[in-house]
Design an enzyme around this catalytic site. Sequence first.
Site, short mmCIF file in Angstrom:
data_model
loop_
_atom_site.label_atom_id
_atom_site.label_comp_id
_atom_site.label_asym_id
_atom_site.label_seq_id
_atom_site.Cartn_x
_atom_site.Cartn_y
_atom_site.Cartn_z
CG ASP A 119 -8.75 -11.25 7.16
OD1 ASP A 119 -8.47 -12.40 6.78
OD2 ASP A 119 -8.49 -10.23 6.51
CD GLU A 177 -6.64 -11.98 2.36
OE1 GLU A 177 -6.31 -10.99 1.67
OE2 GLU A 177 -6.66 -11.96 3.59
CG ASP A 206 -3.85 -10.97 -1.03
OD1 ASP A 206 -2.98 -10.88 -1.94
OD2 ASP A 206 -4.24 -9.97 -0.40
CG HIS A 225 -1.69 -1.11 1.56
ND1 HIS A 225 -1.21 -2.22 2.17
CD2 HIS A 225 -3.01 -1.33 1.36
CE1 HIS A 225 -2.18 -3.11 2.33
NE2 HIS A 225 -3.29 -2.59 1.85
CG ASP A 244 1.89 -0.99 3.36
OD1 ASP A 244 1.19 -0.63 4.32
OD2 ASP A 244 1.53 -1.82 2.50
C1 XUL Z 1 -7.38 -6.88 4.22
C2 XUL Z 1 -6.54 -7.26 3.06
C3 XUL Z 1 -5.70 -6.17 2.51
C4 XUL Z 1 -5.60 -6.20 1.02
C5 XUL Z 1 -4.87 -5.02 0.42
O1 XUL Z 1 -8.14 -7.91 4.71
O2 XUL Z 1 -6.53 -8.39 2.66
O3 XUL Z 1 -4.45 -6.25 3.08
O4 XUL Z 1 -4.97 -7.37 0.59
O5 XUL Z 1 -5.42 -3.81 0.79
CO CO Z 2 -5.50 -9.32 1.14
#
Ligand code: XUL
Ligand code: CO
Length: 439
Positions: A306, A267, A295, A100, A103
């Site tokens: 999460d 993800e 992810d 990001h 970051d």
């Molecule tokens: C949050 C998440 C984030 C995204 C990128 O749950 O997965 O880290 O991957 O903004």
């Molecule tokens: Co993510």
Amino acid sequence: MKTFFDSIPFVKYEGADSKNMLAFRHYNPDEIIMGKSMREHLKFAMSYWHTMCAEGSDMFGVGTISKNYGATDAMELAKNKAYAAMELMNKLDIDYFCFHDRDIAPEGRTLAESNERLDVISDLLLDLMKQNNKKLLWGTANCFNNPRYMHGAGTAPNADVFAFAAAQIKKALEITVKLGGNGYVFWGGREGYETLLNTDMKKELDNMAYLMRLAVDYGRSIGFTGDFYIEPKPKEPTKHQYDFDAATVISFLKTYGLDKDFKLNIEANHATLAGHTFQHELAVARINGAFGSIDANQGDMLLGWDTDQFPTNIYETAMCMLEVIRAGGFTNGGLNFDAKTRRGSNTPEDIAYSYIAGMDGFALGLKIADKIIKDGTIDSFIAERYSSYNSGIGKKIADRAATIAELEQYALSMGEVTTNISGRQEYLENIVNSIMFKG
Ligand code: XUL
Ligand code: CO
């Protein structure tokens, strides 16, 4: 050059019998599987936020590991982080990273100052990436952390917030292009709602789509040829996130004509939060031509949030890699470890152990997926299960040449269906186990 991870060696493949836990047991980057090296199949990426930034704090306690890198001010910290990131990726043999905007460079007092800081750090990263042969899998903008985004970014009821988010995304796209990024992610951190008593859902969705359209048009105009991604997640931080799951997101993209430019970043932990398996979400993306990137992590089935754990469940990694192979493999995407060490695993070595566990987990998953395909039982079982569509009335249905009256005639003359056969779920589960475990 300053070093930050002296206790971590350069991790090498030593084979399944190695007792060295700072070695790969299964990830052998140059080994060829299905005509491609494991390195090319898996395209591992390091997440800058978890690995370089997060210090293990949670809602009940402060951090347990320092990510200060000996710095005395915010910009020195950002620079040291960039050096440390390269050192760690070199030691773990990881080619890609994801970040990001916030970051890599700390937010300044003004947007202009934040942008200047991004210029300085992205210059440094560009040099370091060339020296260390590292690549950017994707970039993104953090439009969720700052209090200005308390009601959302693109979905905020306040147009000033929308404008600020657009400006932040514009800059994040510029940095992504400058660093040769293959992708740009939208994860709708605050793009959701808590109650419909104060929410105009239609306006919020229309605005969110417009922000994405602006980003696509601008990205393409400055030479971004990679993929835009939406990363679905059903809840957290908001009660109802608009990008709930793969199916919801695909419908949104089609509704707003964004499906040509966007793919999905799936993800694992987000899939399970939505009540789906990881494999289900990957399959939904694949059959809709929207499979993009992953992810890589895993959740805890006993917890409703999460947890972003490093993926060590081999059944999950195998089913994931089966879907990746069925999708034709990664093009612009890869496996980004959106995962963090547990709060109690608070040493630099824990970071290495975690990545090694995750990378070996996916290497094993890839090998098992390859064996499942070569064995052929699962694929031929599925093909056989639908074979009634290959002839007779089934062929007519498959050719879309049947009328409803004709189908009625057929059903009347049949009397009752007598041709159903077992789905053999347990048999197939045991086939997978017999491929995975030789005892
Ligand atoms: C949050 C998440 C984030 C995204 C990128 O749950 O997965 O880290 O991957 O903004
Ligand atoms: Co993510």
